[in-house]
Design an enzyme around this catalytic site. Structure first.
Site, short mmCIF file in Angstrom:
data_model
loop_
_atom_site.label_atom_id
_atom_site.label_comp_id
_atom_site.label_asym_id
_atom_site.label_seq_id
_atom_site.Cartn_x
_atom_site.Cartn_y
_atom_site.Cartn_z
N HIS A 232 4.28 1.30 -0.93
CA HIS A 232 4.23 1.87 -2.23
C HIS A 232 4.99 2.97 -2.13
O HIS A 232 5.33 3.82 -1.54
CB HIS A 232 3.60 2.86 -2.66
CG HIS A 232 2.99 1.26 -4.36
ND1 HIS A 232 2.11 1.43 -4.63
CD2 HIS A 232 3.74 0.37 -4.29
CE1 HIS A 232 1.85 0.53 -5.62
NE2 HIS A 232 2.56 0.40 -5.64
N THR A 233 5.96 2.54 -2.28
CA THR A 233 7.58 2.10 -1.90
C THR A 233 9.02 2.85 -2.82
O THR A 233 8.70 2.22 -4.37
CB THR A 233 7.86 0.57 -1.28
OG1 THR A 233 6.60 0.37 -0.46
CG2 THR A 233 9.22 0.66 -0.68
N THR A 234 9.60 3.38 -2.27
CA THR A 234 11.27 3.05 -3.34
C THR A 234 12.07 2.55 -2.49
O THR A 234 12.71 2.55 -1.75
CB THR A 234 11.35 4.88 -3.18
OG1 THR A 234 10.52 5.42 -3.90
CG2 THR A 234 11.87 5.20 -3.96
N THR A 251 8.86 3.48 2.55
CA THR A 251 7.30 3.18 1.73
C THR A 251 6.74 4.15 2.31
O THR A 251 6.54 5.09 3.54
CB THR A 251 7.23 2.14 2.27
OG1 THR A 251 5.73 1.61 1.65
CG2 THR A 251 7.34 1.71 3.53
#
Length: 415
Positions: A232-234, A251
């Site tokens: 859950h990642t950028t 993440t």
């Protein structure tokens, strides 16, 4: 070349003074607030209520930790009292992390893995990250004239889906090995052998996005890259005025990571171990002191030795599927960076299941169904297929253009 206090300053300011929660962020908080516990719940959902859009969120304990790291470097975390406080909080919650674990950690700089597509050099991150799946997918598809078939036509999407299945099976089989056959996986000869396995008229059975003890009958298994192996990642993408490029994917492993803030440090702990397997037959079996396998696959493309593209996306197991689609839009179909990110996408799953945004026409989805694909309709714009962010550098005049994905929070900016 920047000093740590300069690099840390924006993060410290946002933690100290706060930042406004976006509409999408508020929806995200509402969906995943059940993961939060203790100080994390108090911070992000005070009183058990999800903050409304526009609420200013501050994290002053984290600001203090960041300020200290900027001034003293990493030693307080890996060898000092800050690390001991983190470990104490983990153990109090039933975990196993020790100061000795932190002290034993060493950063490893890996050499990027690369290949070419239509003459452009494409580079990404090596195992245990998922760059090889992106490169293998592109290498397989390079042998087809996708542009002539038409963007998101049934023929082009079928070939894309089948290439993803083969490259994904190889990622599952090889990426987490101590000595993966990286060189073999990204060679053109291996891609040709993989390409020959594709039936142009019929969908193959897919193993799925991660290891499973039960393999579907007739599944497309991993190939044999060792024959081609000799050695859950950028996400954010940045290109500076000197032409230096950075493609960074970060993440927490899942929404809010573990949902636990480590004591009074302000540090929200990640949850990457959930991506390991408990089946000892898996190359990604959970074990001590192993490199963490990830699906992250930021990429850069070079033309004549100069940066052309910096690109990447969040999206869990979908990352190494979304990334080649965006690259094909740029390099094969001639889209600009924003068009390439916005164009409708697909995601491949176990057996013959395929998620498809419904901006892909009903006629195309029906044609794919006729070939054996089990099409599952997504909304027109779905976060399930990622949230790309990228920069294009014009190869003639050097002008930069940024692209941001409306499927998730993100923006393009220049200064």
């Amino acid at each position: 070349r920047l000093k740590p206090e300069v690099v840390f300053a924006p993060a410290i300011r946002y933690a100290e003074e706060g930042f406004p929660l976006t509409h999408r962020g508020a929806a995200f908080f509402a969906e995943h607030r059940g993961r939060l516990a203790g100080a994390a719940a108090d911070l992000f959902c005070p009183g058990g209520e999800v903050p409304r859009p526009g609420t200013i969120l501050a994290h002053k304990t984290l600001a203090a930790t960041l300020r200290r790291l900027a001034a003293e470097g990493p030693d307080p975390l890996y060898h000092g009292d800050l690390g001991k406080r983190v470990c104490g909080a983990v153990q109090a919650a039933g975990g196993w992390l020790t100061p000795e674990d932190l002290a034993a950690f060493r950063v490893a700089w890996g050499d990027p893995v690369g290949s070419t597509f239509r003459g452009d050099e494409v580079v990404s991150v090596p195992p245990p990250a998922a760059g090889t799946q992106v490169l293998e997918t592109l290498n397989i598809l390079e042998g087809f004239d996708l542009k002539a078939l038409g963007h998101n036509s049934a023929d082009a999407l079928h070939l894309l889906i089948e290439a993803v299945k083969l490259a994904m099976a190889d990622r599952i089989a090889y990426q987490a090995l101590p000595d993966p056959p990286t060189a073999g996986l990204v060679t053109k000869g291996y891609a040709a052998a993989q390409r020959a396995r594709i039936d142009p008229k019929r969908a193959a059975v897919c193993m799925g996005e991660r290891h499973s003890a039960e393999i579907p009958p007739g599944a497309a298994l991993a190939g044999d890259p060792y024959e081609y192996h000799r050695e859950h990642t950028t996400h954010l993408s940045v290109v500076d005025a000197e032409g230096n490029a950075a493609s960074i994917t970060q993440t927490l492993g899942s929404p809010f990571g573990s949902g636990l803030i480590a004591g009074d440090t302000g540090i929200l702990l990640n949850n990457l171990l959930m991506w390991n397997d408990l089946d000892p037959r898996s190359p990604n079996f959970l074990a001590p002191h192993r490199a963490v396998e990830t699906r992250m696959a930021p990429v850069q493309v070079f033309r004549s030795g100069r940066v052309l593209v910096a690109l990447g996306t969040p999206g869990s197991y979908g990352i190494p599927q979304t990334t080649p689609q965006m690259l094909l839009n740029l390099l094969e179909y001639g889209m600009n960076i924003q068009e390439a990110i916005e164009a409708p996408r697909i995601r491949v799953y176990r057996d013959r299941a395929v998620d498809a945004e419904t901006r892909i026409t009903a006629e195309v989805r029906a044609a794919l169904t006729a070939r054996g694909h089990v099409i599952r309709d997504l909304p027109d714009w779905s976060w399930v297929v990622g949230g790309g962010q990228g920069v294009w550098v014009d190869p003639v005049c050097g002008v930069m253009a940024g692209g941001a994905d409306p499927r998730r929070d993100g923006y393009a900016m220049g200064w």
